[in-house]
Design a protein around this motif. Structure first.
Motif, PDB file in Angstrom:
ATOM      1  N   PHE A  96       0.835  -1.198   0.000  1.00  0.00           N
ATOM      2  CA  PHE A  96       0.000   0.000   0.000  1.00  0.00           C
ATOM      3  C   PHE A  96       0.869   1.247   0.000  1.00  0.00           C
ATOM      4  O   PHE A  96       1.959   1.256   0.558  1.00  0.00           O
ATOM      5  CB  PHE A  96      -0.876   0.033   1.266  1.00  0.00           C
ATOM      6  N   ASP A  97       0.349   2.304  -0.610  1.00  0.00           N
ATOM      7  CA  ASP A  97       1.039   3.594  -0.635  1.00  0.00           C
ATOM      8  C   ASP A  97       0.115   4.662  -0.063  1.00  0.00           C
ATOM      9  O   ASP A  97      -1.117   4.567  -0.172  1.00  0.00           O
ATOM     10  CB  ASP A  97       1.422   3.957  -2.075  1.00  0.00           C
ATOM     11  N   LYS A  98       0.723   5.679   0.500  1.00  0.00           N
ATOM     12  CA  LYS A  98      -0.026   6.830   1.009  1.00  0.00           C
ATOM     13  C   LYS A  98      -0.666   7.537  -0.183  1.00  0.00           C
ATOM     14  O   LYS A  98       0.000   7.840  -1.167  1.00  0.00           O
ATOM     15  CB  LYS A  98       0.935   7.777   1.734  1.00  0.00           C
ATOM     16  N   THR A  99      -1.951   7.778  -0.113  1.00  0.00           N
ATOM     17  CA  THR A  99      -2.659   8.371  -1.237  1.00  0.00           C
ATOM     18  C   THR A  99      -2.312   9.846  -1.407  1.00  0.00           C
ATOM     19  O   THR A  99      -2.009  10.292  -2.511  1.00  0.00           O
ATOM     20  CB  THR A  99      -4.177   8.168  -1.076  1.00  0.00           C
ATOM     21  N   ASN A 100      -2.357  10.601  -0.338  1.00  0.00           N
ATOM     22  CA  ASN A 100      -2.065  12.036  -0.413  1.00  0.00           C
ATOM     23  C   ASN A 100      -0.704  12.299   0.213  1.00  0.00           C
ATOM     24  O   ASN A 100      -0.609  12.552   1.418  1.00  0.00           O
ATOM     25  CB  ASN A 100      -3.162  12.835   0.298  1.00  0.00           C
ATOM     26  N   PHE A 101       0.341  12.241  -0.617  1.00  0.00           N
ATOM     27  CA  PHE A 101       1.714  12.415  -0.139  1.00  0.00           C
ATOM     28  C   PHE A 101       1.853  13.705   0.651  1.00  0.00           C
ATOM     29  O   PHE A 101       1.262  14.722   0.305  1.00  0.00           O
ATOM     30  CB  PHE A 101       2.715  12.476  -1.302  1.00  0.00           C
ATOM     31  N   ASN A 102       2.677  13.643   1.674  1.00  0.00           N
ATOM     32  CA  ASN A 102       3.030  14.812   2.480  1.00  0.00           C
ATOM     33  C   ASN A 102       1.836  15.524   3.118  1.00  0.00           C
ATOM     34  O   ASN A 102       1.933  16.683   3.469  1.00  0.00           O
ATOM     35  CB  ASN A 102       3.870  15.804   1.670  1.00  0.00           C
ATOM     36  N   ASN A 103       0.738  14.836   3.248  1.00  0.00           N
ATOM     37  CA  ASN A 103      -0.397  15.350   4.010  1.00  0.00           C
ATOM     38  C   ASN A 103      -0.378  14.589   5.329  1.00  0.00           C
ATOM     39  O   ASN A 103      -0.936  13.502   5.447  1.00  0.00           O
ATOM     40  CB  ASN A 103      -1.710  15.148   3.266  1.00  0.00           C
ATOM     41  N   PHE A 104       0.302  15.157   6.295  1.00  0.00           N
ATOM     42  CA  PHE A 104       0.625  14.470   7.544  1.00  0.00           C
ATOM     43  C   PHE A 104      -0.594  13.868   8.234  1.00  0.00           C
ATOM     44  O   PHE A 104      -0.548  12.734   8.702  1.00  0.00           O
ATOM     45  CB  PHE A 104       1.347  15.433   8.492  1.00  0.00           C
ATOM     46  N   LEU A 105      -1.676  14.576   8.304  1.00  0.00           N
ATOM     47  CA  LEU A 105      -2.828  14.114   9.077  1.00  0.00           C
ATOM     48  C   LEU A 105      -3.773  13.195   8.310  1.00  0.00           C
ATOM     49  O   LEU A 105      -4.615  12.532   8.900  1.00  0.00           O
ATOM     50  CB  LEU A 105      -3.601  15.308   9.642  1.00  0.00           C
ATOM     51  N   ASP A 106      -3.646  13.150   7.001  1.00  0.00           N
ATOM     52  CA  ASP A 106      -4.500  12.281   6.194  1.00  0.00           C
ATOM     53  C   ASP A 106      -3.989  10.841   6.304  1.00  0.00           C
ATOM     54  O   ASP A 106      -2.822  10.577   6.066  1.00  0.00           O
ATOM     55  CB  ASP A 106      -4.486  12.737   4.734  1.00  0.00           C
ATOM     56  N   GLY A 107      -4.860   9.915   6.646  1.00  0.00           N
ATOM     57  CA  GLY A 107      -4.446   8.525   6.839  1.00  0.00           C
ATOM     58  C   GLY A 107      -4.820   7.580   5.724  1.00  0.00           C
ATOM     59  O   GLY A 107      -4.801   6.359   5.893  1.00  0.00           O
ATOM     60  N   GLN A 108      -5.156   8.111   4.554  1.00  0.00           N
ATOM     61  CA  GLN A 108      -5.604   7.271   3.437  1.00  0.00           C
ATOM     62  C   GLN A 108      -4.431   6.600   2.716  1.00  0.00           C
ATOM     63  O   GLN A 108      -3.466   7.258   2.337  1.00  0.00           O
ATOM     64  CB  GLN A 108      -6.391   8.108   2.424  1.00  0.00           C
ATOM     65  N   TYR A 109      -4.567   5.300   2.523  1.00  0.00           N
ATOM     66  CA  TYR A 109      -3.611   4.505   1.749  1.00  0.00           C
ATOM     67  C   TYR A 109      -4.393   3.747   0.692  1.00  0.00           C
ATOM     68  O   TYR A 109      -5.554   3.384   0.902  1.00  0.00           O
ATOM     69  CB  TYR A 109      -2.894   3.482   2.643  1.00  0.00           C
ATOM     70  N   HIS A 110      -3.756   3.496  -0.442  1.00  0.00           N
ATOM     71  CA  HIS A 110      -4.385   2.710  -1.500  1.00  0.00           C
ATOM     72  C   HIS A 110      -3.522   1.488  -1.813  1.00  0.00           C
ATOM     73  O   HIS A 110      -2.303   1.512  -1.658  1.00  0.00           O
ATOM     74  CB  HIS A 110      -4.610   3.544  -2.767  1.00  0.00           C
ATOM     75  N   LEU A 111      -4.180   0.446  -2.266  1.00  0.00           N
ATOM     76  CA  LEU A 111      -3.519  -0.798  -2.632  1.00  0.00           C
ATOM     77  C   LEU A 111      -2.715  -0.585  -3.911  1.00  0.00           C
ATOM     78  O   LEU A 111      -3.219  -0.028  -4.884  1.00  0.00           O
ATOM     79  CB  LEU A 111      -4.565  -1.893  -2.856  1.00  0.00           C
ATOM     80  N   VAL A 112      -1.467  -1.040  -3.892  1.00  0.00           N
ATOM     81  CA  VAL A 112      -0.624  -0.963  -5.085  1.00  0.00           C
ATOM     82  C   VAL A 112      -0.510  -2.334  -5.736  1.00  0.00           C
ATOM     83  O   VAL A 112      -0.719  -2.474  -6.931  1.00  0.00           O
ATOM     84  CB  VAL A 112       0.786  -0.405  -4.762  1.00  0.00           C
ATOM     85  N   ALA A 113      -0.192  -3.362  -4.938  1.00  0.00           N
ATOM     86  CA  ALA A 113       0.018  -4.691  -5.525  1.00  0.00           C
ATOM     87  C   ALA A 113      -0.377  -5.792  -4.549  1.00  0.00           C
ATOM     88  O   ALA A 113      -0.273  -5.640  -3.331  1.00  0.00           O
ATOM     89  CB  ALA A 113       1.473  -4.847  -5.939  1.00  0.00           C
ATOM     90  N   ILE A 114      -0.790  -6.921  -5.132  1.00  0.00           N
ATOM     91  CA  ILE A 114      -1.299  -8.078  -4.394  1.00  0.00           C
ATOM     92  C   ILE A 114      -0.427  -9.289  -4.713  1.00  0.00           C
ATOM     93  O   ILE A 114      -0.178  -9.580  -5.883  1.00  0.00           O
ATOM     94  CB  ILE A 114      -2.741  -8.397  -4.842  1.00  0.00           C
ATOM     95  N   PRO A 115       0.006 -10.036  -3.686  1.00  0.00           N
ATOM     96  CA  PRO A 115       0.765 -11.259  -3.969  1.00  0.00           C
ATOM     97  C   PRO A 115      -0.177 -12.385  -4.414  1.00  0.00           C
ATOM     98  O   PRO A 115      -1.308 -12.472  -3.939  1.00  0.00           O
ATOM     99  CB  PRO A 115       1.410 -11.594  -2.623  1.00  0.00           C
ATOM    100  N   ILE A 116       0.293 -13.234  -5.291  1.00  0.00           N
ATOM    101  CA  ILE A 116      -0.481 -14.414  -5.679  1.00  0.00           C
ATOM    102  C   ILE A 116      -0.428 -15.429  -4.532  1.00  0.00           C
ATOM    103  O   ILE A 116      -1.426 -16.043  -4.183  1.00  0.00           O
ATOM    104  CB  ILE A 116       0.068 -15.031  -6.987  1.00  0.00           C
ATOM    105  N   LYS A 117       0.749 -15.578  -3.930  1.00  0.00           N
ATOM    106  CA  LYS A 117       0.930 -16.447  -2.768  1.00  0.00           C
ATOM    107  C   LYS A 117       1.359 -15.553  -1.606  1.00  0.00           C
ATOM    108  O   LYS A 117       2.486 -15.074  -1.564  1.00  0.00           O
ATOM    109  CB  LYS A 117       1.999 -17.508  -3.023  1.00  0.00           C
ATOM    110  N   ALA A 118       0.457 -15.337  -0.669  1.00  0.00           N
ATOM    111  CA  ALA A 118       0.733 -14.422   0.440  1.00  0.00           C
ATOM    112  C   ALA A 118       1.539 -15.093   1.545  1.00  0.00           C
ATOM    113  O   ALA A 118       1.338 -16.261   1.863  1.00  0.00           O
ATOM    114  CB  ALA A 118      -0.577 -13.899   1.013  1.00  0.00           C
ATOM    115  N   LEU A 119       2.432 -14.317   2.133  1.00  0.00           N
ATOM    116  CA  LEU A 119       3.120 -14.708   3.357  1.00  0.00           C
ATOM    117  C   LEU A 119       2.099 -14.559   4.481  1.00  0.00           C
ATOM    118  O   LEU A 119       1.356 -13.577   4.528  1.00  0.00           O
ATOM    119  CB  LEU A 119       4.311 -13.769   3.590  1.00  0.00           C
ATOM    120  N   ILE A 120       2.048 -15.529   5.381  1.00  0.00           N
ATOM    121  CA  ILE A 120       1.118 -15.432   6.503  1.00  0.00           C
ATOM    122  C   ILE A 120       1.903 -15.361   7.810  1.00  0.00           C
ATOM    123  O   ILE A 120       3.059 -15.777   7.880  1.00  0.00           O
ATOM    124  CB  ILE A 120       0.086 -16.575   6.503  1.00  0.00           C
ATOM    125  N   ILE A 121       1.253 -14.827   8.828  1.00  0.00           N
ATOM    126  CA  ILE A 121       1.988 -14.545  10.056  1.00  0.00           C
ATOM    127  C   ILE A 121       2.525 -15.799  10.732  1.00  0.00           C
ATOM    128  O   ILE A 121       3.518 -15.727  11.443  1.00  0.00           O
ATOM    129  CB  ILE A 121       1.190 -13.669  11.041  1.00  0.00           C
TER     130      ILE A 121
END
Length: 152
Positions: A96-121
């Motif tokens: 995920f990447d921060k949607t509104n760069f350098n907007n300190f108080l904005d907490g919005q992130y958007h999905l950039v990429a999805i793994p086909i095989k995810a690492l799990i905890i």
């Protein structure tokens, strides 16, 4: 501790979990969750661990990414933008990447990429898992395209 000045001026890598999957986040000059900001040492352990992992997966770029970036920043995703996100996603992390760069108080992130095989905890060593579990996401990471981290 990661100071407010550092948070505002740096693009800091950080990580979260939903209790099963792992998200890789790029702060883009935004406010970090308190669980991340309180220990730069713990965050660096996570960064070092996850960046050192081998690639385990192919990945898919969010098909809506160009539209998101063009709407906010005036241009879509190029190879240079995607490079680090794809690298981390190939390690099994949702990126995920921060949607509104350098907007300190904005907490919005958007999905950039999805793994086909995810690492799990359950694949993580206990010391890494202990640090990662401090930053929990209530949403199921594998289902979200946007996250709001403002209230964390």
């Amino acid at each position: 501790m990661i100071t407010e000045i550092e948070q505002q001026t740096l693009d800091i890598d950080w990580f979260l979990t939903d209790g099963h999957h792992i998200g890789f986040m790029a702060s883009g000059g935004g406010r970090l969750p308190d669980s991340v900001a309180r220990s730069s040492e713990n965050n660096e352990k996570l960064v070092s661990y996850f960046r050192g992992l081998p690639e385990i997966s192919a990945c898919t770029v969010n098909p809506e990414l160009d539209d998101i970036l063009t709407k906010i920043h005036g241009s879509g995703a190029d190879e240079r933008y995607l490079e680090d996100y794809i690298s981390m996603t190939k390690k099994g992390l949702y990126s995920f990447d921060k949607t509104n760069f350098n907007n300190f108080l904005d907490g919005q992130y958007h999905l950039v990429a999805i793994p086909i095989k995810a690492l799990i905890i359950s694949d993580l060593p206990k010391d890494i898992l202990g640090i990662l579990k401090e930053t929990q996401c209530s949403d199921k990471i594998s289902d979200v395209k946007k996250l709001d981290c403002k209230s964390w």
